[in-house]
Design an enzyme around this catalytic site. Sequence first.
Site, PDB file in Angstrom:
ATOM      1  N   HIS A  92       0.857  -1.177   0.000  1.00  0.00           N
ATOM      2  CA  HIS A  92       0.000   0.000   0.000  1.00  0.00           C
ATOM      3  C   HIS A  92       0.896   1.230   0.000  1.00  0.00           C
ATOM      4  O   HIS A  92       1.930   1.229   0.645  1.00  0.00           O
ATOM      5  CB  HIS A  92      -0.904   0.005   1.245  1.00  0.00           C
ATOM      6  CG  HIS A  92      -2.061   0.923   1.120  1.00  0.00           C
ATOM      7  ND1 HIS A  92      -1.971   2.271   1.380  1.00  0.00           N
ATOM      8  CD2 HIS A  92      -3.340   0.702   0.713  1.00  0.00           C
ATOM      9  CE1 HIS A  92      -3.139   2.815   1.153  1.00  0.00           C
ATOM     10  NE2 HIS A  92      -3.981   1.902   0.744  1.00  0.00           N
TER      11      HIS A  92
ATOM     12  N   ASP B 149      -8.099  -5.205   0.086  1.00  0.00           N
ATOM     13  CA  ASP B 149      -8.592  -5.974  -1.057  1.00  0.00           C
ATOM     14  C   ASP B 149      -8.320  -7.462  -0.923  1.00  0.00           C
ATOM     15  O   ASP B 149      -8.973  -8.280  -1.563  1.00  0.00           O
ATOM     16  CB  ASP B 149      -7.930  -5.479  -2.347  1.00  0.00           C
ATOM     17  CG  ASP B 149      -8.344  -4.066  -2.641  1.00  0.00           C
ATOM     18  OD1 ASP B 149      -9.546  -3.801  -2.576  1.00  0.00           O
ATOM     19  OD2 ASP B 149      -7.467  -3.243  -2.905  1.00  0.00           O
TER      20      ASP B 149
HETATM   21  N1  ACO Z   1       4.201  -7.521  -4.976  1.00  0.00           N
HETATM   22  C1  ACO Z   1       5.543  -7.542  -5.128  1.00  0.00           C
HETATM   23  N2  ACO Z   1       6.326  -6.465  -4.934  1.00  0.00           N
HETATM   24  C2  ACO Z   1       5.742  -5.324  -4.557  1.00  0.00           C
HETATM   25  C3  ACO Z   1       4.350  -5.229  -4.365  1.00  0.00           C
HETATM   26  C4  ACO Z   1       3.573  -6.378  -4.576  1.00  0.00           C
HETATM   27  N3  ACO Z   1       2.248  -6.349  -4.412  1.00  0.00           N
HETATM   28  N4  ACO Z   1       4.033  -3.949  -3.988  1.00  0.00           N
HETATM   29  C5  ACO Z   1       5.186  -3.283  -3.951  1.00  0.00           C
HETATM   30  N5  ACO Z   1       6.234  -4.095  -4.274  1.00  0.00           N
HETATM   31  C6  ACO Z   1       7.662  -3.749  -4.288  1.00  0.00           C
HETATM   32  C7  ACO Z   1       8.032  -2.888  -5.464  1.00  0.00           C
HETATM   33  O1  ACO Z   1       8.428  -3.654  -6.580  1.00  0.00           O
HETATM   34  C8  ACO Z   1       9.167  -2.081  -4.883  1.00  0.00           C
HETATM   35  O2  ACO Z   1      10.327  -2.902  -4.849  1.00  0.00           O
HETATM   36  P1  ACO Z   1      11.807  -2.235  -5.034  1.00  0.00           P
HETATM   37  O3  ACO Z   1      11.960  -1.296  -3.889  1.00  0.00           O
HETATM   38  O4  ACO Z   1      12.722  -3.408  -5.021  1.00  0.00           O
HETATM   39  O5  ACO Z   1      11.767  -1.533  -6.375  1.00  0.00           O
HETATM   40  C9  ACO Z   1       8.742  -1.844  -3.424  1.00  0.00           C
HETATM   41  O6  ACO Z   1       7.879  -2.957  -3.112  1.00  0.00           O
HETATM   42  C10 ACO Z   1       7.982  -0.539  -3.203  1.00  0.00           C
HETATM   43  O7  ACO Z   1       6.893  -0.506  -4.123  1.00  0.00           O
HETATM   44  P2  ACO Z   1       6.293   0.803  -4.765  1.00  0.00           P
HETATM   45  O8  ACO Z   1       5.761   0.473  -6.133  1.00  0.00           O
HETATM   46  O9  ACO Z   1       7.283   1.923  -4.678  1.00  0.00           O
HETATM   47  O10 ACO Z   1       5.114   1.109  -3.816  1.00  0.00           O
HETATM   48  P3  ACO Z   1       3.934   2.075  -4.131  1.00  0.00           P
HETATM   49  O11 ACO Z   1       3.606   2.740  -2.842  1.00  0.00           O
HETATM   50  O12 ACO Z   1       4.233   2.966  -5.273  1.00  0.00           O
HETATM   51  O13 ACO Z   1       2.783   1.079  -4.603  1.00  0.00           O
HETATM   52  C11 ACO Z   1       0.853  -0.276  -4.644  1.00  0.00           C
HETATM   53  C12 ACO Z   1       1.688   0.733  -3.855  1.00  0.00           C
HETATM   54  C13 ACO Z   1       0.493   0.300  -6.026  1.00  0.00           C
HETATM   55  C14 ACO Z   1      -0.449  -0.537  -3.893  1.00  0.00           C
HETATM   56  C15 ACO Z   1       1.663  -1.587  -4.817  1.00  0.00           C
HETATM   57  O14 ACO Z   1       2.033  -2.096  -3.556  1.00  0.00           O
HETATM   58  C16 ACO Z   1       0.912  -2.649  -5.634  1.00  0.00           C
HETATM   59  O15 ACO Z   1       0.962  -2.613  -6.869  1.00  0.00           O
HETATM   60  N6  ACO Z   1       0.217  -3.609  -4.932  1.00  0.00           N
HETATM   61  C17 ACO Z   1      -0.583  -4.618  -5.616  1.00  0.00           C
HETATM   62  C18 ACO Z   1      -1.901  -4.026  -6.056  1.00  0.00           C
HETATM   63  C19 ACO Z   1      -2.844  -3.786  -4.904  1.00  0.00           C
HETATM   64  O16 ACO Z   1      -3.064  -4.645  -4.047  1.00  0.00           O
HETATM   65  N7  ACO Z   1      -3.455  -2.586  -4.893  1.00  0.00           N
HETATM   66  C20 ACO Z   1      -4.452  -2.221  -3.887  1.00  0.00           C
HETATM   67  C21 ACO Z   1      -4.023  -1.023  -3.143  1.00  0.00           C
HETATM   68  S1  ACO Z   1      -5.099  -0.717  -1.811  1.00  0.00           S
HETATM   69  C22 ACO Z   1      -6.432   0.066  -2.458  1.00  0.00           C
HETATM   70  O17 ACO Z   1      -6.408   0.705  -3.496  1.00  0.00           O
HETATM   71  C23 ACO Z   1      -7.660  -0.043  -1.680  1.00  0.00           C
END
Ligand code: ACO
Length: 440
Positions: free
Chosen positions: A318, A375
């Site tokens: 998140h 979710d």
């Molecule tokens: N699976 C694997 N790796 C992940 C995930 C994941 N679900 N989420 C983040 N990471 C990793 C990224 O690759 C990144 O790794 P790095 O530092 O080695 O490059 C690190 O964790 C940080 O991730 P960011 O993309 O910078 O985090 P951000 O805050 O931008 O993204 C997000 C948040 C979009 C929710 C992301 O975690 C994601 O795509 N999750 C899956 C989709 C999801 O469940 N969305 C629902 C959100 S809640 C809602 O809207 C109610």
Amino acid sequence: MTANAQQGSSAADTTFSLTDNATSETIELPVISGSLGPDVVDIRKFYGGTGKFTYDPGFTSTGSCESKITYIDGDQGVLLHRGYAIDELAENSDFLEVSYLLLYGELPSAGQKKEFDATITEHTMVHEQINYLFRGFRRDAHPMAVLIGVVGALAAFYHDTTDIQDSRQRMIASHRLIAKMPTIAAMAHKYAIGQPFVYPRNDLSYSENFLHMLFAVPCEDYEINPVQSEAMDRILILHADHEQNASTSTVRLAGSSGANPYACIAAGIATLWGPAHGGANEAVVHMLDEIGSVDRIPECLAKAKDKDDPFRLMGFGHRVYKNYDPRAKVLHKTCHEVLNDLGLDNEMLDIARELERIALEDDYFVERKLYPNVDFYSGIILQALGIPTHLFTVIFALARTVGWIAQWNEMIEDPHQKIGRPRQLYTGERQRSYVALDRR
Ligand code: ACO
């Protein structure tokens, strides 16, 4: 540039100074304190004072507005609506009471609650002409596409509530949106499966009525299971608002131009549809389906960790919560209650539980503070309630409408409100001369 903060005795005395190392010029910026959370550095005069813009793609360090509605502490896993913790609201309140709280700032008295429930109930029908609007869509359209279209089109039906400077019109539009969203969502479902639209019933609660419109058919009685309606109500409470997330910021940005409320909410629905936002609960179920059995979890985790693979573990991570999402905690419990009460032995839940256990111990997820989000469990509960996957995000939109509309009202009443207009770091071509077609 170097920066240092000077703490004064009060918020007004506190400034943040920034020095440009190239010119040695320093600018003093006011620091503003809220009631909770980090202070903000007021950069409104930054461009005027320095000729420079700040750069913050994804707004990870930028506060875009002042708000009194929702507070999140992502590190501690705290979510408060108007000061009340989400788990207390989920335990003791109902969705319409939470809607009142978000809109008006206080929990209603018994009389206010009765009046508000009645007002929302009286607005649940949609203009009959909207039936024909539905018929213009393909039956296999995604219900989110239909929802965006129909909600946007409400401005064409309810002209008497599009003057955004009139607070009474704004409140009627707010009530209409909260009241009509379940009707429109259920109509989108009925249209997709080729069943007749079911009219709302005013003797039912908000969540009961929604289930009735989704599942009843004219030829037989439909009995509402209280376990299902309570679980639905809880899901709605947990999705009602979430501070300045992507869809809420979209609603505020759209509203900042003076657009009508129906157009703004349609813009919010469009943003919510994306898999990185509201589309994630649908993606969770697809992912669990694809994993298929507990022994395939390691393969899925390896894929999620592989930087050359765009796959992410849906329902994990998140932007704000770097701790357990407090909504996921509530839903984790609800999920077990619903499956037990309905007597369902769900293999998907076994996979989800095991995935959660392994991911929470895995270095990759631990180091990045990737916890299950709301979710992760809402998808499983909705499936247990018999809701088709393509309606998951629609239900999220239905619940979030109250948050969007509360934030939209707050924005319009904010004396500092301006049209939202971010700037950019331009890295394209400098000005060059046009080249005639025969010389290219
Ligand atoms: N699976 C694997 N790796 C992940 C995930 C994941 N679900 N989420 C983040 N990471 C990793 C990224 O690759 C990144 O790794 P790095 O530092 O080695 O490059 C690190 O964790 C940080 O991730 P960011 O993309 O910078 O985090 P951000 O805050 O931008 O993204 C997000 C948040 C979009 C929710 C992301 O975690 C994601 O795509 N999750 C899956 C989709 C999801 O469940 N969305 C629902 C959100 S809640 C809602 O809207 C109610």
